[in-house]
Design a protein around this motif. Structure first.
Motif, PDB file in Angstrom:
ATOM      1  N   ARG A 238       0.813  -1.210   0.000  1.00 18.35           N
ATOM      2  CA  ARG A 238       0.000   0.000   0.000  1.00 18.35           C
ATOM      3  C   ARG A 238       0.850   1.265   0.000  1.00 18.35           C
ATOM      4  O   ARG A 238       0.432   2.314  -0.489  1.00 18.35           O
ATOM      5  N   ASP A 239       2.039   1.168   0.592  1.00 17.33           N
ATOM      6  CA  ASP A 239       2.910   2.342   0.637  1.00 17.33           C
ATOM      7  C   ASP A 239       3.735   2.497  -0.633  1.00 17.33           C
ATOM      8  O   ASP A 239       4.603   3.372  -0.723  1.00 17.33           O
ATOM      9  N   GLY A 240       3.500   1.621  -1.623  1.00 20.85           N
ATOM     10  CA  GLY A 240       4.193   1.719  -2.891  1.00 20.85           C
ATOM     11  C   GLY A 240       5.483   0.935  -2.968  1.00 20.85           C
ATOM     12  O   GLY A 240       6.069   0.812  -4.059  1.00 20.85           O
ATOM     13  N   SER A 241       5.955   0.404  -1.854  1.00 22.15           N
ATOM     14  CA  SER A 241       7.199  -0.363  -1.869  1.00 22.15           C
ATOM     15  C   SER A 241       6.965  -1.728  -2.513  1.00 22.15           C
ATOM     16  O   SER A 241       5.837  -2.237  -2.528  1.00 22.15           O
ATOM     17  N   THR A 242       8.041  -2.310  -3.039  1.00 22.39           N
ATOM     18  CA  THR A 242       7.933  -3.612  -3.698  1.00 22.39           C
ATOM     19  C   THR A 242       8.878  -4.613  -3.044  1.00 22.39           C
ATOM     20  O   THR A 242       9.898  -4.247  -2.465  1.00 22.39           O
ATOM     21  N   ARG A 243       8.501  -5.877  -3.155  1.00 21.26           N
ATOM     22  CA  ARG A 243       9.302  -6.985  -2.630  1.00 21.26           C
ATOM     23  C   ARG A 243       9.229  -8.119  -3.638  1.00 21.26           C
ATOM     24  O   ARG A 243       8.200  -8.288  -4.291  1.00 21.26           O
ATOM     25  N   SER A 244      10.301  -8.905  -3.728  1.00 24.76           N
ATOM     26  CA  SER A 244      10.343  -9.921  -4.775  1.00 24.76           C
ATOM     27  C   SER A 244      10.886 -11.255  -4.294  1.00 24.76           C
ATOM     28  O   SER A 244      11.691 -11.319  -3.368  1.00 24.76           O
ATOM     29  N   LEU A 245      10.414 -12.305  -4.948  1.00 26.03           N
ATOM     30  CA  LEU A 245      10.952 -13.651  -4.821  1.00 26.03           C
ATOM     31  C   LEU A 245      11.240 -14.146  -6.224  1.00 26.03           C
ATOM     32  O   LEU A 245      10.466 -13.889  -7.158  1.00 26.03           O
ATOM     33  N   SER A 246      12.337 -14.866  -6.382  1.00 27.37           N
ATOM     34  CA  SER A 246      12.680 -15.341  -7.723  1.00 27.37           C
ATOM     35  C   SER A 246      12.921 -16.840  -7.703  1.00 27.37           C
ATOM     36  O   SER A 246      13.213 -17.434  -6.657  1.00 27.37           O
ATOM     37  N   GLY A 247      12.773 -17.452  -8.897  1.00 24.53           N
ATOM     38  CA  GLY A 247      13.066 -18.869  -9.029  1.00 24.53           C
ATOM     39  C   GLY A 247      12.015 -19.796  -8.478  1.00 24.53           C
ATOM     40  O   GLY A 247      12.262 -20.994  -8.331  1.00 24.53           O
ATOM     41  N   TYR A 248      10.822 -19.306  -8.189  1.00 25.82           N
ATOM     42  CA  TYR A 248       9.742 -20.184  -7.737  1.00 25.82           C
ATOM     43  C   TYR A 248       9.155 -20.914  -8.942  1.00 25.82           C
ATOM     44  O   TYR A 248       9.232 -20.424 -10.080  1.00 25.82           O
ATOM     45  N   LEU A 249       8.559 -22.068  -8.700  1.00 27.07           N
ATOM     46  CA  LEU A 249       7.971 -22.843  -9.787  1.00 27.07           C
ATOM     47  C   LEU A 249       6.456 -22.672  -9.786  1.00 27.07           C
ATOM     48  O   LEU A 249       5.809 -22.752  -8.735  1.00 27.07           O
ATOM     49  N   ALA A 250       5.878 -22.460 -10.956  1.00 25.93           N
ATOM     50  CA  ALA A 250       4.430 -22.275 -11.094  1.00 25.93           C
ATOM     51  C   ALA A 250       3.750 -23.635 -11.241  1.00 25.93           C
ATOM     52  O   ALA A 250       4.107 -24.420 -12.121  1.00 25.93           O
ATOM     53  N   ILE A 251       2.770 -23.891 -10.384  1.00 25.40           N
ATOM     54  CA  ILE A 251       2.028 -25.152 -10.394  1.00 25.40           C
ATOM     55  C   ILE A 251       0.589 -24.870 -10.800  1.00 25.40           C
ATOM     56  O   ILE A 251      -0.112 -24.107 -10.122  1.00 25.40           O
ATOM     57  N   PRO A 252       0.108 -25.456 -11.917  1.00 22.24           N
ATOM     58  CA  PRO A 252      -1.306 -25.264 -12.273  1.00 22.24           C
ATOM     59  C   PRO A 252      -2.192 -25.929 -11.232  1.00 22.24           C
ATOM     60  O   PRO A 252      -1.942 -27.058 -10.809  1.00 22.24           O
ATOM     61  N   TYR A 253      -3.231 -25.201 -10.815  1.00 17.95           N
ATOM     62  CA  TYR A 253      -4.075 -25.719  -9.736  1.00 17.95           C
ATOM     63  C   TYR A 253      -5.488 -25.189  -9.913  1.00 17.95           C
ATOM     64  O   TYR A 253      -5.715 -24.170 -10.570  1.00 17.95           O
ATOM     65  N   ASP A 254      -6.435 -25.902  -9.326  1.00 17.64           N
ATOM     66  CA  ASP A 254      -7.846 -25.516  -9.414  1.00 17.64           C
ATOM     67  C   ASP A 254      -8.098 -24.363  -8.441  1.00 17.64           C
ATOM     68  O   ASP A 254      -8.602 -24.541  -7.340  1.00 17.64           O
TER      69      ASP A 254
END
Length: 296
Positions: A238-254
């Motif tokens: 909400r304050d406009g700041s950003t945070r990141s994570l890298s190298g995660y794997l995307a899993i298709p899910y319902d």
């Protein structure tokens, strides 16, 4: 007195703020069964008091003692340690607390040492003052223990009508902006709070993996993300700041379009101090605004 602070979600997310506050304390005391990262962040003076684990035999003056525990179904039963203590010098948690009380209040009329001799005496005292714990020592020894009183379950409503009364609150618009997703964090099956016993999650068919994000297949296709493809996740607070994570794997899910999910505490870093409910002040870990893109 602090215990396991390094493993709590709030501590991981608010690390720098919490650490600064702890280091400003004159004294911090931690009662612990094993060393952990929280012991590295402490006050100007610090004590680490090792104690018996619940799995270890607790010998007191009146014999082997049992502690009272509550399970996730609100059932209270006894827990008796079966293993030999790691050291003959270990004290139990009740003994440590009672010893600290006596040292701090030497003239106290509370029979601290008497309580430690026999934990049934603690339960008898609790039975006198806690609603729902009457006849504590007998009921806790029943085959399944006993269930803590739950007014709603027992249809007891302390309202003017004597019945349940519902109210409807206006909900903010929670539909994510175009290109963003609403991320919620959760636990896996093999996890107790932030203690992770394995990297498996039988609830969702996952084995040997935690650095993942569950996504709707349509959202993945729209972003050019392949099944099990590596992705970068960026949150905007909400304050406009950003945070990141890298190298995660995307899993298709319902999961509904516009939503994503992953495990805490790994993903707690995505939630800012500014991201909290305006009504309860609780962190909005179930509604973090994120963008997810193929890893670069």
């Amino acid at each position: 007195m602090l215990a396991g602070l390094g493993h709590s979600p709030a501590h991981r997310r608010r690390g720098p703020v919490t650490w600064a506050a702890l280091r400003n304390c004159d004294l911090t005391v931690q009662v612990s069964t094993k060393l952990n990262r929280s012991h590295l962040v402490h006050g100007r003076q610090a004590l680490i008091l090792p104690c018996l684990a619940r799995t270890e035999k607790d010998h007191q003056r009146k014999g082997i003692q049992s502690t009272s525990v509550e399970d996730s179904m609100s059932m209270v039963h006894l827990s008796i340690g079966m293993k030999r203590p790691a050291s003959p010098h270990l004290l139990s948690e009740p003994a440590i607390v009672a010893g600290m009380a006596r040292a701090a209040l030497p003239a106290s009329s509370t029979p601290w040492e008497w309580y430690v001799e026999d934990y049934d005496r603690i339960r008898d005292t609790m039975a006198q003052v806690l609603d729902g714990f009457e006849d504590f020592n007998r009921r806790v020894r029943l085959p399944l223990g006993f269930r803590i009183k739950q007014p709603a379950r027992e249809l007891v409503f302390l309202t003017a009508s004597g019945a349940a009364e519902f109210s409807a609150a206006r909900l903010p618009d929670v539909v994510p902006a175009p290109g963003t997703l609403a991320l919620g964090t959760m636990r896996s099956h093999d996890q107790w709070n932030t203690t992770i016993y394995s990297d498996n999650d039988r609830y969702r068919g996952i084995k040997n993996l935690r650095t993942l994000v569950f996504m709707n297949r349509g959202d993945m296709r729209e972003r050019g993300i392949a099944d099990l493809g590596p992705v970068d996740i960026t949150s905007t607070a909400r304050d406009g700041s950003t945070r990141s994570l890298s190298g995660y794997l995307a899993i298709p899910y319902d999961i509904p379009r516009g939503c994503a999910a992953g495990y805490m505490p790994e993903m707690n870093v995505l939630c800012s101090l500014a991201d909290h409910s305006t009504q309860s002040d609780q962190p909005i870990m179930k509604h973090v605004k994120v963008t997810i893109t193929p890893a670069t």
